[in-house]
Design an enzyme around this catalytic site. Sequence first.
Site, mmCIF file in Angstrom:
data_model
loop_
_atom_site.group_PDB
_atom_site.id
_atom_site.type_symbol
_atom_site.label_atom_id
_atom_site.label_comp_id
_atom_site.label_asym_id
_atom_site.label_seq_id
_atom_site.Cartn_x
_atom_site.Cartn_y
_atom_site.Cartn_z
ATOM 1 N N TYR A 1 -1.927 -0.074 10.346
ATOM 2 C CA TYR A 1 -1.998 -0.583 8.984
ATOM 3 C C TYR A 1 -0.760 -0.169 8.190
ATOM 4 C CZ TYR A 1 -3.592 -1.146 4.159
ATOM 5 O OH TYR A 1 -3.690 -1.493 2.832
ATOM 6 N N SER A 43 0.852 -1.192 0.000
ATOM 7 C CA SER A 43 0.000 0.000 0.000
ATOM 8 C C SER A 43 0.882 1.234 0.000
ATOM 9 C CB SER A 43 -0.908 0.022 1.236
ATOM 10 O OG SER A 43 -1.561 1.272 1.372
#
Length: 247
Positions: free
Chosen positions: A156, A142
């Site tokens: 995250y 990501s």
Amino acid sequence: MLKLANKTALVTGGSRGIGAAIVKRLAAEGANVIFTYVNSANKAEALVKEIESYGVKAKAIKADTGSAVQIDAAIAAATESGNIDILINSAGLFVTGGVEDETVDKNALRQQWDVNVIGVAHTVRTIVSKMNDGGRIITIGSTGAARSPYPGISDYSATKAALSAYTRSWARDLGTRNITANIIQPGLINTDMNPSDGPFSAAMVQAVALGRYGEPDDISAAVAFLASDDARYITGATLNVDGGQSA
């Protein structure tokens, strides 16, 4: 010409969203595809039938990437008929919560780390002995690994940053076997977890140079390239597929 003909790929988290797009693209390029899923056996079996329509072999295996036991069983089943050529680490969890938020489910944060990092590392460690020389390891990370566009995603982001570090080291570890390891970092991609018509999409898309969300096929195209012989001299690399969000 099919770029992945006679190759066998294992895709974790391949039954939905980006994972399903990757499964379909690899099959379209001629690869036999095995993928794992956690929920919805019916959806997984429907995807198997769709993949088989390309004239390749397909198999769906129920396995939670956060469970070492389940991953071991999945890899054993995936390699019953031979070694793996391509591993795509696509399974992942997205759990939010600011560092000062006392209501955050700490078990969920721990599970996110188990799936996003420990499970991926275990998958790679287990499969390399069953991977052909010249193989490909491609991990879906990501852009959050390098930047936090809004509050509440520190955990995250940390998991995705860990995957980036792992990828560079795997490239070093496996280079003598001509196995490449690369990571793709998606930006805003239109999936059920982050739809392009969601409540915050209009604000988030302002940071994207192209001014729009990407689609799962944008990620699967990058995966197909890195899995092919065209990318044989690319390893330890990070590829941002984010419409210029990181520019």
